[in-house]
Design a protein around this motif. Structure first.
Motif, PDB file in Angstrom:
ATOM      1  N   ASP A 199       0.846  -1.205   0.000  1.00  0.00           N
ATOM      2  CA  ASP A 199       0.000   0.000   0.000  1.00  0.00           C
ATOM      3  C   ASP A 199       0.880   1.254   0.000  1.00  0.00           C
ATOM      4  O   ASP A 199       0.656   2.190  -0.758  1.00  0.00           O
ATOM      5  N   MET A 221      -8.887   3.507  -1.721  1.00  0.00           N
ATOM      6  CA  MET A 221     -10.054   3.308  -0.840  1.00  0.00           C
ATOM      7  C   MET A 221     -11.335   3.210  -1.669  1.00  0.00           C
ATOM      8  O   MET A 221     -12.161   2.319  -1.430  1.00  0.00           O
ATOM      9  N   ASN A 243      -8.794   3.413   8.611  1.00  0.00           N
ATOM     10  CA  ASN A 243      -9.095   3.294   7.174  1.00  0.00           C
ATOM     11  C   ASN A 243     -10.021   2.128   6.847  1.00  0.00           C
ATOM     12  O   ASN A 243     -10.697   2.149   5.819  1.00  0.00           O
ATOM     13  N   ASN A 244     -10.084   1.135   7.703  1.00  0.00           N
ATOM     14  CA  ASN A 244     -11.098   0.086   7.487  1.00  0.00           C
ATOM     15  C   ASN A 244     -12.471   0.731   7.637  1.00  0.00           C
ATOM     16  O   ASN A 244     -13.369   0.503   6.827  1.00  0.00           O
ATOM     17  N   ASP A 294     -13.215   2.789   4.617  1.00  0.00           N
ATOM     18  CA  ASP A 294     -13.805   1.941   3.571  1.00  0.00           C
ATOM     19  C   ASP A 294     -15.294   1.767   3.819  1.00  0.00           C
ATOM     20  O   ASP A 294     -16.112   1.826   2.910  1.00  0.00           O
ATOM     21  N   PHE A 330     -12.320  -3.062  12.171  1.00  0.00           N
ATOM     22  CA  PHE A 330     -10.857  -3.190  12.033  1.00  0.00           C
ATOM     23  C   PHE A 330     -10.536  -4.035  10.798  1.00  0.00           C
ATOM     24  O   PHE A 330     -11.242  -4.965  10.451  1.00  0.00           O
ATOM     25  N   GLY A 331      -9.405  -3.706  10.203  1.00  0.00           N
ATOM     26  CA  GLY A 331      -8.894  -4.523   9.084  1.00  0.00           C
ATOM     27  C   GLY A 331      -7.509  -5.007   9.441  1.00  0.00           C
ATOM     28  O   GLY A 331      -7.304  -5.584  10.527  1.00  0.00           O
ATOM     29  N   ILE A 332      -6.531  -4.722   8.608  1.00  0.00           N
ATOM     30  CA  ILE A 332      -5.165  -5.233   8.829  1.00  0.00           C
ATOM     31  C   ILE A 332      -4.424  -4.444   9.898  1.00  0.00           C
ATOM     32  O   ILE A 332      -3.314  -4.773  10.260  1.00  0.00           O
ATOM     33  N   GLY A 333      -5.093  -3.421  10.443  1.00  0.00           N
ATOM     34  CA  GLY A 333      -4.434  -2.597  11.465  1.00  0.00           C
ATOM     35  C   GLY A 333      -4.601  -3.115  12.885  1.00  0.00           C
ATOM     36  O   GLY A 333      -4.053  -2.560  13.827  1.00  0.00           O
ATOM     37  N   ILE A 334      -5.351  -4.198  13.059  1.00  0.00           N
ATOM     38  CA  ILE A 334      -5.565  -4.691  14.424  1.00  0.00           C
ATOM     39  C   ILE A 334      -4.223  -5.098  15.017  1.00  0.00           C
ATOM     40  O   ILE A 334      -3.407  -5.745  14.374  1.00  0.00           O
ATOM     41  N   ASP A 335      -3.962  -4.647  16.247  1.00  0.00           N
ATOM     42  CA  ASP A 335      -2.641  -4.928  16.835  1.00  0.00           C
ATOM     43  C   ASP A 335      -2.702  -5.296  18.314  1.00  0.00           C
ATOM     44  O   ASP A 335      -1.664  -5.362  18.985  1.00  0.00           O
ATOM     45  N   ARG A 336      -3.934  -5.552  18.817  1.00  0.00           N
ATOM     46  CA  ARG A 336      -4.042  -5.954  20.216  1.00  0.00           C
ATOM     47  C   ARG A 336      -5.431  -6.540  20.470  1.00  0.00           C
ATOM     48  O   ARG A 336      -6.332  -6.334  19.636  1.00  0.00           O
ATOM     49  N   PRO A 337      -5.612  -7.266  21.554  1.00  0.00           N
ATOM     50  CA  PRO A 337      -6.935  -7.852  21.810  1.00  0.00           C
ATOM     51  C   PRO A 337      -7.995  -6.762  21.911  1.00  0.00           C
ATOM     52  O   PRO A 337      -7.752  -5.659  22.384  1.00  0.00           O
ATOM     53  N   ASP A 381     -12.272  -6.386   4.175  1.00  0.00           N
ATOM     54  CA  ASP A 381     -10.859  -6.767   4.188  1.00  0.00           C
ATOM     55  C   ASP A 381     -10.540  -7.947   5.121  1.00  0.00           C
ATOM     56  O   ASP A 381     -10.006  -8.954   4.675  1.00  0.00           O
ATOM     57  N   MET A 435      -7.542  -3.897  -7.625  1.00  0.00           N
ATOM     58  CA  MET A 435      -7.936  -2.621  -6.994  1.00  0.00           C
ATOM     59  C   MET A 435      -6.761  -1.655  -6.900  1.00  0.00           C
ATOM     60  O   MET A 435      -6.801  -0.697  -6.147  1.00  0.00           O
ATOM     61  N   THR A 481      -3.444  -1.885  -6.015  1.00  0.00           N
ATOM     62  CA  THR A 481      -2.242  -1.957  -5.173  1.00  0.00           C
ATOM     63  C   THR A 481      -1.117  -2.635  -5.938  1.00  0.00           C
ATOM     64  O   THR A 481      -1.308  -3.714  -6.511  1.00  0.00           O
TER      65      THR A 481
HETATM   66  N1  LIG Z   1      -5.155  -2.925   1.021  1.00  0.00           N
HETATM   67  C1  LIG Z   1      -5.437  -1.802   0.354  1.00  0.00           C
HETATM   68  O1  LIG Z   1      -5.081  -1.605  -0.779  1.00  0.00           O
HETATM   69  C2  LIG Z   1      -6.203  -0.725   1.077  1.00  0.00           C
HETATM   70  C3  LIG Z   1      -6.589  -0.921   2.392  1.00  0.00           C
HETATM   71  N2  LIG Z   1      -7.317   0.005   3.041  1.00  0.00           N
HETATM   72  C4  LIG Z   1      -8.034  -0.262   4.271  1.00  0.00           C
HETATM   73  O2  LIG Z   1      -7.218   0.176   5.365  1.00  0.00           O
HETATM   74  C5  LIG Z   1      -7.296  -0.814   6.391  1.00  0.00           C
HETATM   75  C6  LIG Z   1      -6.177  -0.644   7.372  1.00  0.00           C
HETATM   76  O3  LIG Z   1      -6.420   0.627   7.964  1.00  0.00           O
HETATM   77  P1  LIG Z   1      -5.659   1.126   9.283  1.00  0.00           P
HETATM   78  O4  LIG Z   1      -6.159   2.497   9.559  1.00  0.00           O
HETATM   79  O5  LIG Z   1      -4.202   0.886   9.104  1.00  0.00           O
HETATM   80  O6  LIG Z   1      -6.106   0.127  10.439  1.00  0.00           O
HETATM   81  P2  LIG Z   1      -7.554  -0.393  10.878  1.00  0.00           P
HETATM   82  O7  LIG Z   1      -8.619   0.482  10.260  1.00  0.00           O
HETATM   83  O8  LIG Z   1      -7.569  -1.848  10.656  1.00  0.00           O
HETATM   84  O9  LIG Z   1      -7.530  -0.112  12.486  1.00  0.00           O
HETATM   85  C7  LIG Z   1      -7.646   1.222  12.898  1.00  0.00           C
HETATM   86  C8  LIG Z   1      -6.743   1.489  14.101  1.00  0.00           C
HETATM   87  O10 LIG Z   1      -7.254   0.830  15.253  1.00  0.00           O
HETATM   88  C9  LIG Z   1      -6.213   0.709  16.213  1.00  0.00           C
HETATM   89  N3  LIG Z   1      -6.382  -0.605  16.819  1.00  0.00           N
HETATM   90  C10 LIG Z   1      -5.786  -1.771  16.488  1.00  0.00           C
HETATM   91  N4  LIG Z   1      -6.216  -2.781  17.269  1.00  0.00           N
HETATM   92  C11 LIG Z   1      -7.101  -2.209  18.141  1.00  0.00           C
HETATM   93  C12 LIG Z   1      -7.887  -2.697  19.219  1.00  0.00           C
HETATM   94  N5  LIG Z   1      -7.842  -4.008  19.551  1.00  0.00           N
HETATM   95  N6  LIG Z   1      -8.668  -1.841  19.915  1.00  0.00           N
HETATM   96  C13 LIG Z   1      -8.708  -0.522  19.564  1.00  0.00           C
HETATM   97  N7  LIG Z   1      -8.000   0.028  18.541  1.00  0.00           N
HETATM   98  C14 LIG Z   1      -7.208  -0.833  17.860  1.00  0.00           C
HETATM   99  C15 LIG Z   1      -4.905   0.873  15.473  1.00  0.00           C
HETATM  100  O11 LIG Z   1      -4.304   2.073  15.908  1.00  0.00           O
HETATM  101  C16 LIG Z   1      -5.327   0.973  14.015  1.00  0.00           C
HETATM  102  O12 LIG Z   1      -4.542   1.900  13.304  1.00  0.00           O
HETATM  103  C17 LIG Z   1      -7.343  -2.085   5.610  1.00  0.00           C
HETATM  104  O13 LIG Z   1      -7.747  -3.176   6.371  1.00  0.00           O
HETATM  105  C18 LIG Z   1      -8.331  -1.729   4.502  1.00  0.00           C
HETATM  106  O14 LIG Z   1      -9.664  -1.888   4.934  1.00  0.00           O
HETATM  107  C19 LIG Z   1      -7.443   1.362   2.530  1.00  0.00           C
HETATM  108  O15 LIG Z   1      -8.803   1.606   2.297  1.00  0.00           O
HETATM  109  C20 LIG Z   1      -6.760   1.625   1.217  1.00  0.00           C
HETATM  110  C21 LIG Z   1      -6.572   0.479   0.340  1.00  0.00           C
END
Ligand SMILES: NC(=O)C1=CN([C@@H]2O[C@H](COP(=O)(O)OP(=O)(O)OC[C@H]3O[C@@H](n4cnc5c(N)ncnc54)[C@H](O)[C@@H]3O)[C@@H](O)[C@H]2O)[C@H](O)CC1
Ligand code: K
Length: 212
Positions: free
Chosen positions: A14, A29, A58-59, A62, A124-131, A154, A204, A206
């Motif tokens: 990405d 997106m 960003n999830n 989306d 949440f999408g690929i950004g999940i990093d904790r329970p 995602d 898409m 990437t």
């Molecule tokens: N793959 C592609 O080409 C595209 C993917 N896209 C989408 O972007 C998400 C990933 O977005 P990101 O902002 O990095 O993370 P998330 O939205 O998954 O999570 C948001 C944020 O939440 C925090 N977090 C993590 N774990 C926890 C938790 N357990 N409790 C509370 N908060 C939590 C952390 O700080 C994360 O940053 C991808 O999956 C796609 O849907 C784009 O749309 C562009 C194209």
């Protein structure tokens, strides 16, 4: 090119696409969300009361984009936001402002879930990093208790992108539309059970550099 990627690999691709090739993140997106819209419109889903549950990353961005695209297509759509709005991503903010022009409100009350005919999981999408805990845990349990089909954006929220483990709780989806490449976590451990039918939205935009 490998057909299964980790979160780190996906973020690398990405970032290369956005920062080196200069395809804007908002374009990716929109293309990702169009793939989710097309999957939903071509499937056997009841669109008379769609609830998009969106986080503030960003999830979630989306999810807001999918809500707009489904409304334009004639669906009845509402958005339930969950999480800390102070952590709103740039793209989520942009999608939220676009939603205002389409009269799509962001609510936080979860009562709307009870009558949903289709739930779109964009927490949440690929950004999940904790329970998962707190309001996200509560709403995921509420989502899993509703008698409605669920399409995950995602990755089903709560599934670890790399290990497929449940991060305390996870959305049990009917189907998952995952972007660019399938994710390791959707193929191992609890991933297959929680992802349901996996649709890989390959085209898409990437760009997968294989320099790592
Ligand atoms: N793959 C592609 O080409 C595209 C993917 N896209 C989408 O972007 C998400 C990933 O977005 P990101 O902002 O990095 O993370 P998330 O939205 O998954 O999570 C948001 C944020 O939440 C925090 N977090 C993590 N774990 C926890 C938790 N357990 N409790 C509370 N908060 C939590 C952390 O700080 C994360 O940053 C991808 O999956 C796609 O849907 C784009 O749309 C562009 C194209
Ligand atoms: K999700």
């Amino acid at each position: 090119m490998k057909h299964l990627v980790t979160a780190e690999q996906m973020k690398h691709f990405d970032s290369y696409t956005i920062n080196t090739i200069k395809i804007p993140s908002m374009v990716l997106m929109e293309r990702a969300s169009l793939a989710v819209r097309d999957f939903i419109l071509s499937g056997n889903f009841d669109l008379t009361n769609v609830i998009v549950v969106a986080g503030y990353g960003n999830n979630g961005g989306d999810g807001l984009c999918v809500a707009r695209l489904l409304k334009i297509a004639g669906a009845t759509v509402r958005v339930v936001s969950v999480g800390n709005s102070e952590h709103e991503s740039t793209e989520h903010a942009a999608q939220r402002k676009i939603c205002q022009y389409y009269h799509i409100d962001l609510q936080t009350a979860t009562e709307a879930l009870a009558d949903a005919t289709l739930i779109v999981d964009a927490i949440f999408g690929i950004g999940i990093d904790r329970p998962i805990a707190g309001p996200q845990e509560q709403i995921i349990n509420a989502i899993n208790a509703v008698n409605a089909k669920i399409v995950a954006v995602d990755v089903p929220s709560g599934i670890n992108t790399d290990t497929g483990e449940v991060m305390n709780v996870a959305v049990k989806a009917t189907a998952t539309v995952t972007f660019a490449f399938n994710k390791v976590g959707l193929t191992v451990a609890a991933g297959p059970t929680y992802a349901g039918q996996v649709e890989v939205a390959a085209d898409m935009g990437t760009y997968a550099v294989d320099d790592n």
